[in-house]
Write a protein that holds these residues in place. Structure first.
Motif, PDB file in Angstrom:
ATOM      1  N   ALA A   1     -12.628  -1.807   5.833  1.00 46.29           N
ATOM      2  CA  ALA A   1     -12.134  -2.856   6.726  1.00 46.29           C
ATOM      3  C   ALA A   1     -11.927  -4.150   5.946  1.00 46.29           C
ATOM      4  O   ALA A   1     -10.948  -4.877   6.171  1.00 46.29           O
ATOM      5  CB  ALA A   1     -13.100  -3.075   7.874  1.00 46.29           C
ATOM      6  N   SER A   2     -12.834  -4.415   5.006  1.00 42.73           N
ATOM      7  CA  SER A   2     -12.687  -5.615   4.173  1.00 42.73           C
ATOM      8  C   SER A   2     -11.498  -5.498   3.231  1.00 42.73           C
ATOM      9  O   SER A   2     -10.801  -6.485   2.971  1.00 42.73           O
ATOM     10  CB  SER A   2     -13.964  -5.852   3.367  1.00 42.73           C
ATOM     11  N   VAL A   3     -11.250  -4.292   2.721  1.00 43.99           N
ATOM     12  CA  VAL A   3     -10.079  -4.095   1.850  1.00 43.99           C
ATOM     13  C   VAL A   3      -8.794  -4.303   2.638  1.00 43.99           C
ATOM     14  O   VAL A   3      -7.853  -4.941   2.149  1.00 43.99           O
ATOM     15  CB  VAL A   3     -10.107  -2.692   1.197  1.00 43.99           C
ATOM     16  N   ILE A   4      -8.742  -3.788   3.856  1.00 44.86           N
ATOM     17  CA  ILE A   4      -7.550  -3.982   4.686  1.00 44.86           C
ATOM     18  C   ILE A   4      -7.347  -5.460   4.989  1.00 44.86           C
ATOM     19  O   ILE A   4      -6.227  -5.980   4.909  1.00 44.86           O
ATOM     20  CB  ILE A   4      -7.666  -3.158   5.981  1.00 44.86           C
ATOM     21  N   ASN A   5      -8.428  -6.159   5.298  1.00 44.22           N
ATOM     22  CA  ASN A   5      -8.348  -7.592   5.572  1.00 44.22           C
ATOM     23  C   ASN A   5      -7.904  -8.361   4.325  1.00 44.22           C
ATOM     24  O   ASN A   5      -7.057  -9.254   4.400  1.00 44.22           O
ATOM     25  CB  ASN A   5      -9.704  -8.094   6.062  1.00 44.22           C
ATOM     26  N   GLY A   6      -8.475  -8.001   3.187  1.00 45.16           N
ATOM     27  CA  GLY A   6      -8.097  -8.676   1.943  1.00 45.16           C
ATOM     28  C   GLY A   6      -6.665  -8.395   1.542  1.00 45.16           C
ATOM     29  O   GLY A   6      -5.971  -9.277   1.022  1.00 45.16           O
TER      30      GLY A   6
ATOM     31  N   ALA B   1      -3.358  -8.404  -4.768  1.00 41.27           N
ATOM     32  CA  ALA B   1      -4.680  -8.036  -5.282  1.00 41.27           C
ATOM     33  C   ALA B   1      -5.148  -6.681  -4.757  1.00 41.27           C
ATOM     34  O   ALA B   1      -6.309  -6.322  -4.921  1.00 41.27           O
ATOM     35  CB  ALA B   1      -5.691  -9.113  -4.914  1.00 41.27           C
ATOM     36  N   ARG B   2      -4.243  -5.909  -4.174  1.00 48.19           N
ATOM     37  CA  ARG B   2      -4.618  -4.634  -3.559  1.00 48.19           C
ATOM     38  C   ARG B   2      -5.233  -3.656  -4.549  1.00 48.19           C
ATOM     39  O   ARG B   2      -6.231  -3.010  -4.256  1.00 48.19           O
ATOM     40  CB  ARG B   2      -3.404  -4.001  -2.900  1.00 48.19           C
TER      41      ARG B   2
ATOM     42  N   SER C   1      -9.897  -0.375  -6.258  1.00 49.12           N
ATOM     43  CA  SER C   1     -10.789   0.205  -7.268  1.00 49.12           C
ATOM     44  C   SER C   1     -12.238  -0.203  -7.007  1.00 49.12           C
ATOM     45  O   SER C   1     -13.155   0.615  -7.120  1.00 49.12           O
ATOM     46  CB  SER C   1     -10.352  -0.208  -8.669  1.00 49.12           C
ATOM     47  N   THR C   2     -12.447  -1.442  -6.614  1.00 54.79           N
ATOM     48  CA  THR C   2     -13.793  -1.888  -6.268  1.00 54.79           C
ATOM     49  C   THR C   2     -14.298  -1.183  -5.010  1.00 54.79           C
ATOM     50  O   THR C   2     -15.476  -0.815  -4.923  1.00 54.79           O
ATOM     51  CB  THR C   2     -13.803  -3.409  -6.047  1.00 54.79           C
TER      52      THR C   2
END
Length: 73
Positions: free
Chosen positions: A31-36, A43-44, A49-50
């Motif tokens: 969810a944080s990756v989608i938000n970011g 920066a996707r 990778s993280t």
């Protein structure tokens, strides 16, 4: 009428509860990756990778939990 007996191990109930933590952890990571990604699309790749490393660490908790549930009886 005879009472019903429950067979099996109480450890599996504990394992079922223990899997809720990793499930929530993985969902919050992605969810944080989608938000970011929505905020900063360039920066996707770094975030993904993280996220995969974080997912592997969180899933290791579930693997340890099932190993302990099966070993300790």
């Amino acid at each position: 009428m005879t009472p019903m007996e429950i067979g099996g191990s109480i450890n599996m109930i504990g394992y079922a509860l223990a899997t809720l933590g990793p499930a929530l952890g993985v969902s919050w990571i992605f969810a944080s990756v989608i938000n970011g990604t929505a905020r900063q699309p360039e920066a996707r790749s770094a975030m993904m990778s993280t996220a995969f490393i974080g997912m592997a660490v969180v899933e290791a908790l579930a693997i340890i939990a099932i190993a302990l549930a099966l070993v300790i009886q």
